[in-house]
Structure formats: C-alpha cells, structure tokens
Design an enzyme around this catalytic site. Structure first.
Site, PDB file in Angstrom:
ATOM      1  N   ASP A  69       0.813  -1.230   0.000  1.00  0.00           N
ATOM      2  CA  ASP A  69       0.000   0.000   0.000  1.00  0.00           C
ATOM      3  C   ASP A  69       0.841   1.274   0.000  1.00  0.00           C
ATOM      4  O   ASP A  69       0.415   2.317   0.502  1.00  0.00           O
ATOM      5  CB  ASP A  69      -0.957   0.029   1.217  1.00  0.00           C
ATOM      6  CG  ASP A  69      -1.895  -1.158   1.225  1.00  0.00           C
ATOM      7  OD1 ASP A  69      -2.264  -1.622   0.137  1.00  0.00           O
ATOM      8  OD2 ASP A  69      -2.242  -1.622   2.326  1.00  0.00           O
ATOM      9  N   ALA A  94      -3.990  -7.840  -3.596  1.00  0.00           N
ATOM     10  CA  ALA A  94      -3.511  -6.487  -3.885  1.00  0.00           C
ATOM     11  C   ALA A  94      -4.694  -5.555  -4.116  1.00  0.00           C
ATOM     12  O   ALA A  94      -5.756  -5.972  -4.569  1.00  0.00           O
ATOM     13  CB  ALA A  94      -2.636  -6.511  -5.137  1.00  0.00           C
ATOM     14  N   HIS A 138      -4.683  -1.704  -5.766  1.00  0.00           N
ATOM     15  CA  HIS A 138      -3.879  -0.584  -6.260  1.00  0.00           C
ATOM     16  C   HIS A 138      -4.812   0.533  -6.707  1.00  0.00           C
ATOM     17  O   HIS A 138      -5.642   0.332  -7.596  1.00  0.00           O
ATOM     18  CB  HIS A 138      -2.982  -1.040  -7.412  1.00  0.00           C
ATOM     19  CG  HIS A 138      -1.941  -2.041  -6.987  1.00  0.00           C
ATOM     20  ND1 HIS A 138      -0.999  -2.563  -7.831  1.00  0.00           N
ATOM     21  CD2 HIS A 138      -1.697  -2.596  -5.773  1.00  0.00           C
ATOM     22  CE1 HIS A 138      -0.227  -3.393  -7.162  1.00  0.00           C
ATOM     23  NE2 HIS A 138      -0.643  -3.443  -5.915  1.00  0.00           N
ATOM     24  N   ASP A 165       2.104  14.823   2.016  1.00  0.00           N
ATOM     25  CA  ASP A 165       1.051  15.759   2.470  1.00  0.00           C
ATOM     26  C   ASP A 165       0.462  15.360   3.826  1.00  0.00           C
ATOM     27  O   ASP A 165       0.042  16.211   4.604  1.00  0.00           O
ATOM     28  CB  ASP A 165      -0.070  15.820   1.422  1.00  0.00           C
ATOM     29  CG  ASP A 165      -0.600  14.433   1.074  1.00  0.00           C
ATOM     30  OD1 ASP A 165       0.207  13.583   0.648  1.00  0.00           O
ATOM     31  OD2 ASP A 165      -1.802  14.187   1.247  1.00  0.00           O
TER      32      ASP A 165
HETATM   33  P1  GDP Z   1      -0.687   0.317  -3.538  1.00  0.00           P
HETATM   34  O1  GDP Z   1      -1.288  -0.955  -3.069  1.00  0.00           O
HETATM   35  O2  GDP Z   1       0.782   0.397  -3.268  1.00  0.00           O
HETATM   36  O3  GDP Z   1      -1.023   0.637  -4.972  1.00  0.00           O
HETATM   37  O4  GDP Z   1      -1.360   1.466  -2.642  1.00  0.00           O
HETATM   38  P2  GDP Z   1      -2.927   1.609  -2.298  1.00  0.00           P
HETATM   39  O5  GDP Z   1      -3.619   2.145  -3.492  1.00  0.00           O
HETATM   40  O6  GDP Z   1      -3.464   0.372  -1.675  1.00  0.00           O
HETATM   41  O7  GDP Z   1      -2.868   2.668  -1.117  1.00  0.00           O
HETATM   42  C1  GDP Z   1      -2.383   3.952  -1.275  1.00  0.00           C
HETATM   43  C2  GDP Z   1      -3.509   4.934  -0.911  1.00  0.00           C
HETATM   44  O8  GDP Z   1      -2.975   6.236  -0.802  1.00  0.00           O
HETATM   45  C3  GDP Z   1      -4.572   5.058  -2.002  1.00  0.00           C
HETATM   46  O9  GDP Z   1      -5.801   5.358  -1.408  1.00  0.00           O
HETATM   47  C4  GDP Z   1      -4.057   6.215  -2.860  1.00  0.00           C
HETATM   48  O10 GDP Z   1      -5.093   6.853  -3.573  1.00  0.00           O
HETATM   49  C5  GDP Z   1      -3.494   7.106  -1.806  1.00  0.00           C
HETATM   50  N1  GDP Z   1      -2.324   7.915  -2.186  1.00  0.00           N
HETATM   51  C6  GDP Z   1      -1.320   7.636  -3.046  1.00  0.00           C
HETATM   52  N2  GDP Z   1      -0.380   8.607  -3.010  1.00  0.00           N
HETATM   53  C7  GDP Z   1      -0.816   9.526  -2.112  1.00  0.00           C
HETATM   54  C8  GDP Z   1      -0.266  10.747  -1.595  1.00  0.00           C
HETATM   55  O11 GDP Z   1       0.821  11.187  -1.959  1.00  0.00           O
HETATM   56  N3  GDP Z   1      -1.001  11.405  -0.660  1.00  0.00           N
HETATM   57  C9  GDP Z   1      -2.214  10.949  -0.216  1.00  0.00           C
HETATM   58  N4  GDP Z   1      -2.848  11.663   0.696  1.00  0.00           N
HETATM   59  N5  GDP Z   1      -2.749   9.799  -0.664  1.00  0.00           N
HETATM   60  C10 GDP Z   1      -2.050   9.100  -1.600  1.00  0.00           C
HETATM   61  P1  IMO Z   2      -0.842  -4.184  -2.234  1.00  0.00           P
HETATM   62  O1  IMO Z   2      -0.425  -4.718  -3.569  1.00  0.00           O
HETATM   63  C1  IMO Z   2      -0.947  -4.568   2.112  1.00  0.00           C
HETATM   64  C2  IMO Z   2      -0.766  -8.643   3.707  1.00  0.00           C
HETATM   65  C3  IMO Z   2      -2.042  -9.103   4.410  1.00  0.00           C
HETATM   66  C4  IMO Z   2      -1.441 -10.072   5.430  1.00  0.00           C
HETATM   67  C5  IMO Z   2      -0.321 -10.730   4.645  1.00  0.00           C
HETATM   68  C6  IMO Z   2      -0.684 -12.066   4.022  1.00  0.00           C
HETATM   69  O2  IMO Z   2      -2.155  -3.502  -2.245  1.00  0.00           O
HETATM   70  O3  IMO Z   2       0.244  -3.369  -1.617  1.00  0.00           O
HETATM   71  P2  IMO Z   2      -2.265 -12.781   1.989  1.00  0.00           P
HETATM   72  O4  IMO Z   2      -3.743 -12.579   1.789  1.00  0.00           O
HETATM   73  O5  IMO Z   2      -1.424 -12.208   0.909  1.00  0.00           O
HETATM   74  O6  IMO Z   2      -1.916 -14.201   2.305  1.00  0.00           O
HETATM   75  O7  IMO Z   2      -1.943 -11.954   3.347  1.00  0.00           O
HETATM   76  O8  IMO Z   2       0.029  -9.821   3.620  1.00  0.00           O
HETATM   77  N1  IMO Z   2      -0.966  -8.142   2.331  1.00  0.00           N
HETATM   78  C7  IMO Z   2      -0.982  -6.853   2.006  1.00  0.00           C
HETATM   79  N2  IMO Z   2      -0.901  -5.746   2.772  1.00  0.00           N
HETATM   80  N3  IMO Z   2      -1.016  -4.455   0.766  1.00  0.00           N
HETATM   81  C8  IMO Z   2      -1.076  -5.557  -0.010  1.00  0.00           C
HETATM   82  O9  IMO Z   2      -1.061  -5.501  -1.348  1.00  0.00           O
HETATM   83  C9  IMO Z   2      -1.079  -6.826   0.605  1.00  0.00           C
HETATM   84  N4  IMO Z   2      -1.135  -8.091   0.145  1.00  0.00           N
HETATM   85  C10 IMO Z   2      -1.057  -8.886   1.200  1.00  0.00           C
HETATM   86  O10 IMO Z   2      -2.690  -8.025   5.025  1.00  0.00           O
HETATM   87  O11 IMO Z   2      -0.866  -9.365   6.498  1.00  0.00           O
HETATM   88 MG    MG Z   3      -2.826  -1.621  -1.812  1.00  0.00          MG
END
Ligand code: GDP
Ligand code: IMO
Ligand code: MG
Length: 452
Positions: free
Chosen positions: A22, A48, A50, A361
């Site tokens: 995340d 995941a 994203h 931010d």
């Molecule tokens: P990923 O799994 O690595 O793609 O990340 P996620 O999408 O699960 O989580 C990142 C969260 O932060 C999402 O809700 C994005 O929209 C948000 N996000 C990404 N970059 C920024 C940032 O620079 N500032 C803020 N406030 N939110 C962000």
């Molecule tokens: P993205 O791509 C955050 C974490 C789960 C749990 C552990 C194992 O969005 O960054 P699983 O279901 O994979 O066997 O869970 O890994 N986990 C993540 N945490 N972002 C993810 O993906 C995750 N994918 C798995 O919360 O602790």
């Molecule tokens: Mg994520």
C-alpha cells in the site's frame, strides 16, 4: 554481443513496494506507464489493491495492471500471479461500465487459478490459528497468531502450485478433458481438513467446481496467451515493459518478516519466475515508500504508533489524514513513523535505482516528525534489518527527530515549492538510503506529483 542481442541495454522498469504494501505503487505505475509499451503484473493476486485517481475519479485495481487506464498499452497478467477468475471478471466489468477500454488485457496460460476451495482453506487456517492464539493467551513464550491474510486464497493457491498434482492453471480451464481430474485430485486432498467448515459442501462438490471452472475458462479464453513469448518478443522489438509488483518487499515470502508475509516474491527477484523475462532486462527499479509506515495484518512493526497514550493519538491522526484503510479488505492499517532501517534493506534487496516518496502531504501539521535510523537490541545498536518476526519483535527503534511543517503541500508542483522542513526530510531519506528521490507524491491524484 551482437547489436540486436536483447541483453544489450536494460529497457524495462519495475515499480516495487519498499514497505508492507500500500505504498502507492498503483499511482506510480499509472504515472510512468506512458513511458512504456506494456505493464505486467508478476506476483500476488486479488490480495492487492492498487488505487489510481485521475481527475477525482478513483479506480481500485486488484488483478489488472494499473496501466489499463491507457488504451494503447498492453496490460499483462503474468504466470506468477494467482488468478481469481470471478474477481477478474468483476474488475473487467467495473472498468467497462466506466467507459475504460480493457481490450489490452492479456492473461498468462500458466498463471495458477485461485479455486473456491483455496479461499475456504485460507479462512479455515486463519480461524484455526486465531483459536490457537486465544487458547495460549497469557503464555508469553507463544508466538502463535493468525497471519491476518486477506482471505483471498493466496497462500493455499501458491501451496497448490508447489504441490503440483491438483493445481489448475489458466490453460487447464480451457481443457475440459483434463480439468475434472485435476479438480478431483485437489478436492480429495482437502476433504478432511475442510469438512467441518461453513460452505464446505459447495467448495468440495467436484461437479459444481468443475462447472464453475469451465465457465470461467470460456469467459477468459480470448485473453489467454503464452505471455513469456509475448513479453520477450516485445523486448526484442525494442519495446519497454513496466513490471508492477503487488504487496511489498517486507511481505516477500523469502525476504519479508517471515512468517507474517504473503505467498509470493514481491521484490524484483519475482520478475524472472513470474513473467519469463530475465531480470537483467530491468534497468530502472523505482522503490515506492510512504513518508511513514503502515502495515495490515499481524507481525512485527518496530515503529508502530499504538496504545492509549500520545503515540496512539499520533497514529490515529496519521490514519485519518492518510485514509489508511485497506483498498481490498477495508481493514484499518497499522501506522508508524518512517522506518529507514527497513526501507534501506528493501532498497538493497531490489537494487532500487530511485525512490518514489508518497503521502508527504499527510505529515503536514505535526510539530515534529520522527524517523527510525537504527534498531537497539540487547543494549546494542545496529542499522541492520532483521527479516524474521521473532528477532524483529525484540528491537527498539532509535529515532532522529525532525521539525514538522504546517503548510498544506498538496498543491506543490516542484520540490522547490515545499517548506524547508519537508525538503530536509526528503534529503535525509536520500542520504540514508543512498539513492535519489525521483518522484514526490503529495496527494492521491495523478496530478499531485512532482518529478523535479
Ligand atoms: P498500492 O497498493 O501500493 O497501490 O497502494 P494503495 O492504493 O493500496 O494505497 C495507497 C492509498 O494512498 C490510495 O488510497 C491512494 O489513492 C493514496 N495515495 C497515493 N499517493 C498519495 C499521496 O501522496 N497522498 C495521499 N494523501 N494519498 C495518496
Ligand atoms: P498491495 O499490492 C498490504 C498482507 C495481508 C497479510 C499478509 C498475508 O495492495 O500493496 P495474503 O492474503 O497475501 O496471504 O496476506 O500480507 N498483504 C498486504 N498488505 N497491501 C497488499 O497488497 C497486501 N497483500 C497482502 O494483510 O498481512
Ligand atoms: Mg494496496
């Protein structure tokens, strides 16, 4: 080496997470996708989530590569992904209903399928671990805990892949002659373990599961290809591929905080096995990191801000400001100060060539912010990460404190516009990790990003 040899140059890029997932990988992939011809996922599955935000419109992608928002790009799901066909269909339908052309989507015939019984197994194992933990409550020597998985069947699907006989790959969904036998073998090995689980009759019904799998195969058939040839042919033709990692390096099955990890290789090391493209084609590796730390699920997190006191209040404030709730499961994320010991380790494991710093931010408005630069354990300080949950649980973070900044930075267009304290924070990260921060993100939207 001849002029045309594909080993000449390293035209591809990778976006990997340097923390516990995340980090904002989806946003960074979306940002640099225009410089590439195809975006390929190589690991993980529907665990995941994203997020990409374009002009206020939010897209949450789970299996489909984040490059899908560009109609001219190929979006490839590689063989290293574990594919839940229902989730994929949901995602395709969701994109289409919002007018996104998903015709560039291609799925590897060798990706393994997350079957209904894998999800049941995931839930059963987690429930059983939770019961074991509760039974040992009060026993300080016990480390038993549920992993806190997403319950998307990820671990059981990867386990099935390694166990082989009953594993179902996407290509098998297209072969009604051999598919029933594979499903029958898999179900036979699970019957005893799942018999008492709620919904077991359904997932252990061979005929029903086979019917579901054949239907899924027909739906997916037009997307299926040998993606190892496809991707390598693109590289030979001088095209650039962007590899999108799921999860995070600290969740990597080999290099993460084992056993509190996911089932796949989330670091760049997963690209070779997960796509068939040799990793030496990848010249640029962008490590994505938040300006603080988050984690979902169980496992050690040395800088976690938790508890009834001021730490917990800071953690709650960051969680609220950063909207730190899971994209996939909606669970509140655990929050902590930036852990540079962990990030430096993850950058090393990935050979990161540059950093993308997100969520800057969110840190606005704090009088001071802290960064962990060392761990202390048994009275000794060290800058080494400990990728093992028992030893990592025992360390105490050593912090460097920074002056905070009060200004809202979410509209900044270049680093020069940032408050001096924010710039000092970024420079400290660059020095500590030893690579440049190439991208700074100050909000979720594609536009809230600086590259200079
Ligand atoms: P990923 O799994 O690595 O793609 O990340 P996620 O999408 O699960 O989580 C990142 C969260 O932060 C999402 O809700 C994005 O929209 C948000 N996000 C990404 N970059 C920024 C940032 O620079 N500032 C803020 N406030 N939110 C962000
Ligand atoms: P993205 O791509 C955050 C974490 C789960 C749990 C552990 C194992 O969005 O960054 P699983 O279901 O994979 O066997 O869970 O890994 N986990 C993540 N945490 N972002 C993810 O993906 C995750 N994918 C798995 O919360 O602790
Ligand atoms: Mg994520």
């Amino acid at each position: 080496m001849s002029e045309n040899h594909p080993n000449r140059g390293s035209p591809c890029s990778a976006v990997v997470g340097l923390q516990w997932g995340d980090e904002g990988k989806g946003k960074i992939v979306d940002l640099i996708a225009p410089e590439h011809d195809a975006v390929a996922r190589y690991n993980g599955g529907a665990n995941a989530g994203h997020s990409v935000v374009v002009k206020g419109q939010r897209f949450s992608l789970h299996l489909i590569p984040s490059g899908i928002l560009y109609p001219s790009k190929l979006a490839v799901i590689g063989n290293g992904v574990v594919l839940d066909p229902d989730k994929l269909q949901e995602e395709i339908d969701g994109l289409r209903s919002r007018g996104i052309d998903a015709s560039g989507l291609i799925v590897s015939s060798r990706a393994h399928v997350v079957m209904p019984y894998h999800k049941a197994e995931d839930a059963a194992r987690e429930d059983s671990l939770k019961n074991e933990r509760l039974a040992r409550e009060g026993d300080q020597t016990s480390a038993v805990s549920e992993i806190g998985t997403t319950r998307r069947g990820i671990g059981p699907a990867y386990a099935e892949k390694v166990q082989r006989a009953g594993a179902v790959r996407v290509g098998d969904l297209l072969d009604p002659a051999s598919l029933p036998e594979k499903i029958s073998i898999a179900i036979a090995t699970k019957r005893a373990a799942l018999a008492d689980q709620p919904g077991a009759a359904e997932v252990l019904d061979e005929a029903k599961v086979t019917q579901w799998a054949l239907r899924a195969g027909e739906a997916i058939r037009p997307l299926v290809q040998d993606t190892a040839y496809l991707l390598n042919n693109l590289v030979r033709a001088g095209k650039k591929i962007l590899f999108e990692s799921a999860n995070g390096t600290l969740l990597d099955v080999d290099h993460g905080t084992y056993p509190f990890v996911t089932g796949s290789s989330c670091s760049v090391g997963g690209i070779g096995p997960g796509t068939g493209v040799p990793v030496q084609r990848v010249g640029r590796v962008i490590g994505v990191m938040k300006a603080y730390s988050t984690r979902v699920g169980s496992g050690p997190m040395p800088t976690e801000l938790v508890g009834p006191g001021p730490d917990g209040q800071i953690g709650d404030r960051i969680r609220t400001r950063g909207r730190e709730f899971g994209t996939t499961t909606g669970r509140p994320r655990r929050v902590g100060w930036l852990d540079l010991v962990a990030v430096r380790y993850a950058a090393m494991i990935n050979g990161a060539t540059g950093l993308a710093l997100t969520m800057l931010d969110v840190l606005a408005g704090f009088d001071s912010v802290r960064v962990c630069t060392k761990y202390e354990s048994d009275g000794k300080q060290s800058d080494r990460f400990l990728p093992d949950s028992a030893t990592l649980s025992a360390v105490r973070p050593v912090y460097t404190e920074f002056q905070g900044f009060s200004e809202d930075v979410s509209a900044a267009k270049s680093r020069r516009e940032l408050p001096v304290q924010a710039r000092a924070y970024i420079e400290f990260i660059e020095q500590a990790v030893g690579i440049p921060v190439e991208i700074v993100s100050v909000g979720p939207d594609r536009a809230q990003t600086m590259t200079t």
